[in-house]
Design an enzyme around this catalytic site. Sequence first.
Site, PDB file in Angstrom:
ATOM      1  N   TYR A  79       7.996  -4.778 -31.000  1.00 17.89           N
ATOM      2  CA  TYR A  79       8.474  -6.147 -30.729  1.00 17.89           C
ATOM      3  C   TYR A  79       7.986  -7.037 -31.875  1.00 17.89           C
ATOM      4  CZ  TYR A  79       8.522 -10.473 -27.852  1.00 17.89           C
ATOM      5  OH  TYR A  79       8.687 -11.744 -27.384  1.00 17.89           O
ATOM      6  N   ARG A 132      20.510 -16.920 -32.841  1.00 16.41           N
ATOM      7  CA  ARG A 132      19.228 -17.468 -33.331  1.00 16.41           C
ATOM      8  C   ARG A 132      18.176 -16.420 -32.999  1.00 16.41           C
ATOM      9  NH1 ARG A 132      14.739 -17.316 -31.353  1.00 16.41           N
ATOM     10  NH2 ARG A 132      14.777 -18.808 -29.683  1.00 16.41           N
ATOM     11  N   LYS A 150      12.911  -6.404 -25.980  1.00 13.48           N
ATOM     12  CA  LYS A 150      12.501  -7.230 -24.835  1.00 13.48           C
ATOM     13  C   LYS A 150      12.449  -6.371 -23.573  1.00 13.48           C
ATOM     14  CE  LYS A 150      12.099 -11.488 -26.434  1.00 13.48           C
ATOM     15  NZ  LYS A 150      11.120 -12.526 -26.133  1.00 13.48           N
ATOM     16  N   GLU A 221      18.702 -14.095 -24.266  1.00 10.50           N
ATOM     17  CA  GLU A 221      17.665 -14.089 -25.300  1.00 10.50           C
ATOM     18  C   GLU A 221      18.264 -14.385 -26.666  1.00 10.50           C
ATOM     19  OE1 GLU A 221      14.295 -13.309 -24.488  1.00 10.50           O
ATOM     20  OE2 GLU A 221      13.907 -14.100 -26.491  1.00 10.50           O
ATOM     21  N   ASP A 222      17.653 -15.306 -27.384  1.00  9.77           N
ATOM     22  CA  ASP A 222      17.964 -15.567 -28.785  1.00  9.77           C
ATOM     23  C   ASP A 222      19.439 -15.867 -29.048  1.00  9.77           C
ATOM     24  OD1 ASP A 222      15.288 -15.249 -29.059  1.00  9.77           O
ATOM     25  OD2 ASP A 222      15.367 -13.721 -30.607  1.00  9.77           O
ATOM     26  N   ASP A 244      14.971 -16.734 -21.502  1.00 10.74           N
ATOM     27  CA  ASP A 244      13.560 -16.524 -21.855  1.00 10.74           C
ATOM     28  C   ASP A 244      13.073 -17.500 -22.921  1.00 10.74           C
ATOM     29  OD1 ASP A 244      11.082 -15.131 -22.053  1.00 10.74           O
ATOM     30  OD2 ASP A 244      11.863 -14.159 -23.848  1.00 10.74           O
ATOM     31  N   ASP A 245      13.936 -17.850 -23.871  1.00  8.39           N
ATOM     32  CA  ASP A 245      13.501 -18.766 -24.941  1.00  8.39           C
ATOM     33  C   ASP A 245      13.245 -20.168 -24.405  1.00  8.39           C
ATOM     34  OD1 ASP A 245      13.705 -16.988 -27.283  1.00  8.39           O
ATOM     35  OD2 ASP A 245      15.762 -16.848 -26.573  1.00  8.39           O
ATOM     36  N   ASN A 384       8.288 -17.848 -34.834  1.00  8.33           N
ATOM     37  CA  ASN A 384       8.220 -16.434 -35.202  1.00  8.33           C
ATOM     38  C   ASN A 384       9.214 -16.138 -36.313  1.00  8.33           C
ATOM     39  OD1 ASN A 384       6.388 -15.538 -33.136  1.00  8.33           O
ATOM     40  ND2 ASN A 384       8.048 -15.879 -31.679  1.00  8.33           N
TER      41      ASN A 384
END
Length: 523
Positions: A79, A132, A150, A221-222, A244-245, A384
């Site tokens: 990860y 993203r 994830k 996610e993302d 989650d973000d 990150n």
Amino acid sequence: MHKGTAFTQEERASLGLEGLLPTAVETLDRQVERVLGHLGAKPNDIERFIYLQELSNSNQTLFYATVMSDPARFVPIVYDPTIAEACLTYGHIYRRPQGMYLNRHMKGRFEEVLRNWPVKEVRFICVSSGGRILGLGDIGANGAPIPIGKLQLYTACAGVPPEGLLPIHLDIGTTNAALRADALYTGLREEPPEPDAVDAIVDAFMKAANAVFPGVCVHFEDWKGDDAIRLLERYRDRYLVYNDDIQGTASVALAGIVTALQIKGAALADQRILFAGAGSAGTGIADMIVEAMRGEGLSEGEARARIALFDIGGLIEKGRKDLNASQKPFAHDWKPTEDLTDAVKQIRPTILIGVSTVGGLFTEAVVRTMARTCERPVIFPLSNPTEKAECTPEQAYEWTGGKALVACGVPFPDVTLDGRTFHPGQANNFYIFPAIGLAVQATKPKRIDDAMFIEAARATADQVSQADRDKGMLFPRQNNILETERTTATRVAESIFERGLATVKRLTDIRAFIESLSYTPGY
Ligand SMILES: NC(=O)C1=CN([C@@H]2O[C@H](COP(=O)(O)OP(=O)(O)OC[C@H]3O[C@@H](n4cnc5c(N)ncnc54)[C@H](OP(=O)(O)O)[C@@H]3O)[C@@H](O)[C@H]2O)C=CC1
Ligand SMILES: CC(=O)C(=O)O
Ligand SMILES: [Mg+2]
């Protein structure tokens, strides 16, 4: 052949495997020992990442036994931050498919396509558009490793059984022209459509996913920031879904803040908080802090007044005409400025959070200015991967004379300064989303709401031992992550039952039930 050398003599005889395997019959522990040797001999973490993903395809049990044997070492490899390098080079390092790859041209046929997945009881889908990825921007299909990684953490960090996990890259195209021109790029070579068309694609996907896998929980996610915010609002009351973000990140940031304030002996309601970055993570964290402040007796207006946002256009204030609906509630009467140090002078934050994707944004001037008006600054450079962190822990400690309480999105080593050792925390949503997954699996709630993430934050904070707090540590130790997340999942599950949101009967011993669901690698 998934067990390899662990097949017994009897199994080898009955399955026709005699002569196809080396003579020695080995235990899982012995196999892990060999894998650790292979990993130790690899030149770098990206090679370890590739090796481990190959292992997850050939022998899932051995993969999880390896990762779970030393999570503090292996989570950063499967990860964040190693996964960032895997994403940047995905088309080139690609070996074989993992999970599913859907694209917008399948829109009318998502149901038919999802039925190609061999497992019928899918409980969790993690889906990304790649719009993203971490702080790397839009990398389209190169983001495919993110949902894979994830979901691997659902199992490695919380023991969620791997059979029911389905990672999906939903390809809507990419704005990244360089990738579209790369001969080895694996995705659609098209620009993404307008938001209305994105919504229509994702609507079709959500409908199909729920038809093919009834009761599935979809983890977003993302996605590009505004897609992330808009899609969560669109689905949160209709489907079992979370982002989650937005929610996981908010929860882990709140956990770190709660611990930091306990160390400082200060109340959340008295803090002034400045965010550098006002996208899906920034506004998500800000909203959750407002909820937590309301829990301490502030009105919504009073809570919002204690929070300021700063984005690429500068400080978010009432005169700004370019604000979206998530940012507007945080537009106050500040003097306009595009200079972060100037914003720090005006706001005098006690907590500074970086979710900007801009490495080095917290300059010496920013941090020293903050330290002038705050005795123990709380500084969270959360972007990150490693090079996107707004500052390093070493810089934060040095520029505050060792006063700062620091957590970053990625792991950083301890820092020694003037003979004192500091332990920066890792405020990464992996403390939260696997536990949410386990709690969802145990309770099958009607919907997922922010209160579950606030409970997860408090449960995470409560698990930092007093001895570790005394050392300035803000998060539970990672070598014990499975126990930590089971405890968090138990607390979240209890609150789901108490609030009447579960669709399964309440059990007397929720912890025992959570443990009984939990996956342990073994043959
Ligand atoms: N530690 C963790 O667990 C997590 C960390 N993150 C990290 O947070 C970062 C942001 O994620 P997310 O919010 O989803 O991304 P978004 O793209 O939604 O938001 C990024 C924000 O940063 C702003 N920004 C860009 N450049 C600057 C600058 N020079 N100064 C100030 N602000 C700037 C953007 O402004 P504008 O929109 O105007 O361009 C936008 O408001 C990523 O690096 C991600 O890796 C995210 C989730 C979890
Ligand atoms: C950690 C995470 O979810 C991110 O950086 O996007
Ligand atoms: Mg993310």
